[in-house]
Design a protein around this motif. Structure first.
Motif, mmCIF file in Angstrom:
data_model
loop_
_atom_site.group_PDB
_atom_site.id
_atom_site.type_symbol
_atom_site.label_atom_id
_atom_site.label_comp_id
_atom_site.label_asym_id
_atom_site.label_seq_id
_atom_site.Cartn_x
_atom_site.Cartn_y
_atom_site.Cartn_z
ATOM 1 N N LEU A 236 -32.430 90.633 42.090
ATOM 2 C CA LEU A 236 -32.738 89.002 41.925
ATOM 3 C C LEU A 236 -32.169 88.237 42.951
ATOM 4 C CD1 LEU A 236 -33.065 88.773 38.012
ATOM 5 C CD2 LEU A 236 -35.110 88.661 39.921
ATOM 6 N N ALA A 237 -30.726 88.664 43.211
ATOM 7 C CA ALA A 237 -29.952 87.888 44.029
ATOM 8 C C ALA A 237 -30.488 87.296 45.344
ATOM 9 C CB ALA A 237 -28.663 88.412 44.394
ATOM 10 N N PHE A 241 -31.706 83.378 45.634
ATOM 11 C CA PHE A 241 -30.466 83.124 46.155
ATOM 12 C C PHE A 241 -29.843 81.796 45.563
ATOM 13 C CE2 PHE A 241 -34.589 82.196 48.417
ATOM 14 C CZ PHE A 241 -34.684 80.912 48.644
ATOM 15 N N GLN A 242 -29.778 81.808 44.525
ATOM 16 C CA GLN A 242 -28.760 80.807 43.528
ATOM 17 C C GLN A 242 -27.259 81.589 43.869
ATOM 18 O OE1 GLN A 242 -30.101 78.056 42.594
ATOM 19 N NE2 GLN A 242 -31.737 78.967 43.876
ATOM 20 N N PHE A 342 -26.298 85.659 50.138
ATOM 21 C CA PHE A 342 -27.537 85.901 50.130
ATOM 22 C C PHE A 342 -28.097 84.636 50.405
ATOM 23 C CE2 PHE A 342 -27.124 89.941 47.633
ATOM 24 C CZ PHE A 342 -27.761 90.753 48.647
ATOM 25 N N ARG A 343 -27.219 83.505 49.946
ATOM 26 C CA ARG A 343 -27.880 82.078 50.226
ATOM 27 C C ARG A 343 -27.735 81.712 51.610
ATOM 28 N NH1 ARG A 343 -27.420 78.450 46.161
ATOM 29 N NH2 ARG A 343 -26.162 76.911 47.460
ATOM 30 N N ALA A 344 -27.018 82.483 52.570
ATOM 31 C CA ALA A 344 -27.075 81.959 53.908
ATOM 32 C C ALA A 344 -28.102 82.617 54.514
ATOM 33 C CB ALA A 344 -25.672 82.240 54.606
ATOM 34 N N THR A 345 -28.235 83.904 53.960
ATOM 35 C CA THR A 345 -29.402 84.948 54.593
ATOM 36 C C THR A 345 -30.822 84.165 54.329
ATOM 37 O OG1 THR A 345 -28.052 86.882 54.116
ATOM 38 C CG2 THR A 345 -30.407 87.125 54.214
ATOM 39 N N ALA A 346 -30.895 83.514 53.186
ATOM 40 C CA ALA A 346 -32.196 82.921 52.921
ATOM 41 C C ALA A 346 -32.370 81.747 53.821
ATOM 42 C CB ALA A 346 -32.330 82.576 51.205
ATOM 43 N N GLN A 364 -34.056 74.454 47.097
ATOM 44 C CA GLN A 364 -33.920 75.715 46.225
ATOM 45 C C GLN A 364 -32.462 76.048 46.248
ATOM 46 O OE1 GLN A 364 -35.527 77.542 44.394
ATOM 47 N NE2 GLN A 364 -35.456 79.623 44.573
ATOM 48 N N LEU A 365 -31.796 75.642 47.274
ATOM 49 C CA LEU A 365 -30.171 75.958 47.373
ATOM 50 C C LEU A 365 -29.503 75.210 46.128
ATOM 51 C CD1 LEU A 365 -30.015 76.779 51.029
ATOM 52 C CD2 LEU A 365 -29.871 78.433 49.277
ATOM 53 N N ALA A 366 -30.234 74.154 46.009
ATOM 54 C CA ALA A 366 -29.495 72.854 45.114
ATOM 55 C C ALA A 366 -28.346 72.118 45.966
ATOM 56 C CB ALA A 366 -29.000 73.556 43.727
ATOM 57 N N HIS A 367 -28.620 72.183 47.105
ATOM 58 C CA HIS A 367 -27.942 71.222 47.929
ATOM 59 C C HIS A 367 -28.124 69.755 47.952
ATOM 60 C CE1 HIS A 367 -26.755 74.850 50.916
ATOM 61 N NE2 HIS A 367 -26.100 75.074 49.545
#
Length: 387
Positions: A236-237, A241-242, A342-346, A364-367
């Motif tokens: 799921l990661a 990508f949370q 995984f967040r940077a990957t996405a 989606q990244l909640a930035h």
């Protein structure tokens, strides 16, 4: 010109609101019907007449009133508004708690604390008490020189804590800015330390951003033979990508598998205290593969509260090291790929390869929206484009 005898005998006729007795160069004594006597100096600004109070008679004698008038005239000759200067001085002297570094720092801390999470507030207080108060705490803020602050921060550097020293400077800057605002000090001396500390270069979380290499990682995850809970988190990661803390502490009550939606409460998000208490929840659309993985996992952990319970205690989630260790087992060390990475990957591949609108990815990244005004109005979650 007045004499002390004139001042002592001056009275106001009962039919007048007040009586003025002129001395010289704009100085006069004003007497009220009740007998109170006050000194004033006549001023002019922008073509309008004003006046500046110089004290009460006899507490302020004629000689003292003339000295005060002359001092005010000198200020005005130097381009300083004496009335405004006096108001500023009164404001500066209205800080009864004192002006030592510790007093000012704790006062600033108390005013800001409610905006921070408990963890952040505790870290700041600990750094003040450990790295700054022992050497600067009892010193008056206006008497501390830049070289003293530098020597204090270099003590932190000497123990190898380069990032902590950098944070210490930022913390000191907040205290000095508050000190300037409240009249305890004239200027922020932390600006003089620019380039004086060892530069801290924040480390980025390692992340694979090349599609072919990332495909190899996904195949390795699919073939992972470890425990089912960690395997599900691994799967799921990269899909969701949370942040690691948000994923591993997920609760089944947050998951709506029929609607393919994960609703993370505001209190669990990485936000300031106000955002945690009053902010909107973060919505994460679940792709088909994620729903399938969660349904399989539900058979194993659905009887409890947590989606990813730990092995020793089902009341606590798996640790961040569990996925880290799984990645290392597959040959992906922290220098190659991290859970947080995984967040940077996405962020990189979705923008560069799929050419998705960056606003959708940031949602989606909640930035937080970086525009100063946008956050108050732009609350779009972009749920549909993310499905």
């Amino acid at each position: 010109m007045l004499t002390d005898k004139h001042c002592k005998n001056a009275i106001c006729p009962p039919d007048k609101k007040r009586a003025r007795f002129t001395d010289a160069l704009g100085l006069y004594l004003e007497v009220s019907p009740t007998g109170s006597k006050r000194w004033f100096w006549k001023t002019y600004s922008g073509g309008k007449e004003g006046r500046m109070a110089l004290g009460s008679y006899p507490a302020t004698s004629l000689a003292d009133a003339r000295k005060a008038r002359d001092a005010a005239k000198m200020q005005k000759a130097d381009g300083i508004d004496p009335v405004l200067a006096r108001k500023v001085q009164k404001l500066k002297s209205s800080n009864p708690t004192g002006d030592t570094f510790k007093v000012v720092a704790l006062e600033w801390y108390a005013k800001q604390k409610d905006r921070w999470s408990p963890g952040h507030a505790e870290r700041l207080q600990r750094q003040l008490e450990r790295d700054l108060f022992p050497w600067l705490g009892e010193r008056r803020l206006r008497e501390i020189e830049a070289v003293e602050l530098l020597a204090t921060l270099r003590k932190v550097e000497e123990r190898g804590a380069i990032e902590t020293a950098d944070r210490g400077l930022m913390l000191a800057r907040q205290v000095w800015c508050y000190g300037v605002a409240t009249g305890r000090v004239e200027r922020d001396i932390t600006a003089d330390l620019k380039g004086a500390l060892q530069p801290y270069r924040g480390r980025h979380f390692a992340a694979i951003t090349e599609p072919a290499q990332f495909g190899e990682l996904l195949r390795a995850i699919r073939a992972y033979k470890g425990g089912p809970i960690v395997r599900a988190a691994l799967q799921l990661a990269p899909m969701l990508f949370q942040r690691p803390g948000e994923l591993r502490a997920a609760a089944w009550t947050e998951m709506d598998l029929d609607a393919a939606l994960w609703t993370i409460p505001a209190a669990r998000m990485k936000r300031e205290k106000e955002g945690k208490e009053y902010g909107s929840p973060h919505l994460v659309p679940l792709p088909t593969q994620a729903v399938a993985a969660l349904r399989d996992l539900y058979r194993l952990t659905g009887h409890g509260t947590l989606v990813f319970p730990g092995e020793r205690s089902h009341d606590r989630p798996i640790s961040e090291n569990s996925v880290r260790t799984a990645l290392i087992t597959m040959g992906y060390t922290p220098e190659v790929q991290t859970w947080h990475g995984f967040r940077a990957t996405a962020r990189t591949m979705i923008a560069e390869v799929l050419e998705v609108d960056p606003l959708v990815i940031e949602a989606q990244l909640a930035h937080a929206v970086k525009d100063a005004n946008g956050r108050a109005y732009n609350r779009t979650q972009y749920v549909n484009p993310l499905r």
